[in-house]
Design a protein around this motif. Structure first.
Motif, PDB file in Angstrom:
ATOM      1  N   TYR A 137      72.984  35.387  27.794  1.00 20.86           N
ATOM      2  CA  TYR A 137      74.055  36.376  27.645  1.00 20.86           C
ATOM      3  C   TYR A 137      75.398  35.688  27.378  1.00 20.86           C
ATOM      4  O   TYR A 137      76.216  36.195  26.606  1.00 20.86           O
ATOM      5  CB  TYR A 137      74.171  37.270  28.875  1.00 20.86           C
ATOM      6  CG  TYR A 137      73.308  38.500  28.853  1.00 20.86           C
ATOM      7  CD1 TYR A 137      73.348  39.400  27.783  1.00 20.86           C
ATOM      8  CD2 TYR A 137      72.457  38.793  29.910  1.00 20.86           C
ATOM      9  CE1 TYR A 137      72.561  40.534  27.777  1.00 20.86           C
ATOM     10  CE2 TYR A 137      71.666  39.941  29.911  1.00 20.86           C
ATOM     11  CZ  TYR A 137      71.725  40.798  28.830  1.00 20.86           C
ATOM     12  OH  TYR A 137      70.950  41.935  28.823  1.00 20.86           O
ATOM     13  N   ALA A 162      77.675  36.406  24.295  1.00 22.73           N
ATOM     14  CA  ALA A 162      79.066  36.825  24.485  1.00 22.73           C
ATOM     15  C   ALA A 162      80.011  35.930  23.686  1.00 22.73           C
ATOM     16  O   ALA A 162      80.971  36.420  23.080  1.00 22.73           O
ATOM     17  CB  ALA A 162      79.428  36.793  25.970  1.00 22.73           C
ATOM     18  N   LEU A 208      80.925  42.266  23.006  1.00 23.00           N
ATOM     19  CA  LEU A 208      81.371  41.345  24.052  1.00 23.00           C
ATOM     20  C   LEU A 208      81.400  42.061  25.404  1.00 23.00           C
ATOM     21  O   LEU A 208      80.888  41.536  26.400  1.00 23.00           O
ATOM     22  CB  LEU A 208      82.752  40.783  23.709  1.00 23.00           C
ATOM     23  CG  LEU A 208      83.399  39.888  24.762  1.00 23.00           C
ATOM     24  CD1 LEU A 208      82.538  38.677  25.077  1.00 23.00           C
ATOM     25  CD2 LEU A 208      84.791  39.462  24.287  1.00 23.00           C
ATOM     26  N   ARG A 258      77.891  42.603  26.819  1.00 26.15           N
ATOM     27  CA  ARG A 258      77.284  41.351  27.283  1.00 26.15           C
ATOM     28  C   ARG A 258      77.943  40.871  28.564  1.00 26.15           C
ATOM     29  O   ARG A 258      77.248  40.374  29.468  1.00 26.15           O
ATOM     30  CB  ARG A 258      77.333  40.323  26.157  1.00 26.15           C
ATOM     31  CG  ARG A 258      76.424  40.755  25.009  1.00 26.15           C
ATOM     32  CD  ARG A 258      76.666  40.050  23.712  1.00 26.15           C
ATOM     33  NE  ARG A 258      75.865  40.692  22.647  1.00 26.15           N
ATOM     34  CZ  ARG A 258      75.942  40.371  21.386  1.00 26.15           C
ATOM     35  NH1 ARG A 258      76.769  39.407  20.979  1.00 26.15           N
ATOM     36  NH2 ARG A 258      75.205  41.010  20.486  1.00 26.15           N
ATOM     37  N   LEU A 259      79.249  41.022  28.678  1.00 28.68           N
ATOM     38  CA  LEU A 259      79.940  40.642  29.909  1.00 28.68           C
ATOM     39  C   LEU A 259      79.486  41.513  31.076  1.00 28.68           C
ATOM     40  O   LEU A 259      79.310  41.029  32.192  1.00 28.68           O
ATOM     41  CB  LEU A 259      81.455  40.751  29.723  1.00 28.68           C
ATOM     42  CG  LEU A 259      82.085  39.753  28.751  1.00 28.68           C
ATOM     43  CD1 LEU A 259      83.546  40.122  28.505  1.00 28.68           C
ATOM     44  CD2 LEU A 259      81.938  38.323  29.229  1.00 28.68           C
TER      45      LEU A 259
END
Length: 177
Positions: A68, A72, A84, A87-88
């Motif tokens: 991940y 990201a 982004l 994924r964060l």
């Protein structure tokens, strides 16, 4: 003509939803290879994120976080704020489960700023509020958790996600709200 990374990722997701983990993994790995060979940066980020989901399913959390994080970094480099943010949030979810609550907070803070700045759908925000509520519960911040569960419940209801509404209700009941 060989499949592109996007179609392989889509097929991997379908296999995952159907409970065929080996096929999902094979297709995700093939998508990663295809994206690398064709210099498809967006496909590479998506393939890494799909592999991360599959590693998380296998309870390989450290591997999932690493994948991940790579995904990201690609979204950040490509200027894709919503990819982004997603994924964060997923990294935050995993590190919350691992007990690294301060680190999770940092991932969620950035994801939240991105979601707010760039707009997203109700279901995405419901899932984000759910993630933050779980973090707040683990931090012992029950009032903040209850507010987040209330917000998530409202968005789950508006999105027609009964399972989300039921989970929110259970959590709110447990918190005494």
């Amino acid at each position: 003509m060989p499949e592109d990374a996007a179609s392989l990722i889509e097929r991997s997701g379908e296999a995952r939803r159907n409970g065929d983990h080996p096929a999902a993994l094979r297709l995700a790995e093939q998508a990663l290879e295809t994206a690398r060979e064709s210099n498809d940066i967006d496909g590479l980020g998506s393939a890494l994120a799909q592999l991360a989901r599959l590693r998380r399913d296998e309870h390989e959390t450290d591997a999932a976080v690493k994948l991940y994080e790579e995904a990201a970094a690609i979204a950040r480099e490509q200027g894709d704020p919503l990819a982004l943010a997603h994924r964060l949030r997923h990294i935050g979810d995993i590190v919350t489960e691992q007990g690294d609550l301060a680190r999770a907070e940092r991932f969620y803070d950035e994801a939240g700023r991105l979601f707010e700045a760039h707009g997203t759908g109700q279901l995405v925000m419901a899932n984000f509020f759910r993630s933050k509520a779980l973090l707040r519960e683990r931090q012992g911040e029950n009032a903040a958790a209850a507010q987040l569960w209330t917000d998530a419940r409202e968005l789950y209801a508006a999105s027609g996600i009964d399972a989300g509404v039921m989970e929110s209700d259970r959590r709110l009941q447990r918190l005494g709200s």
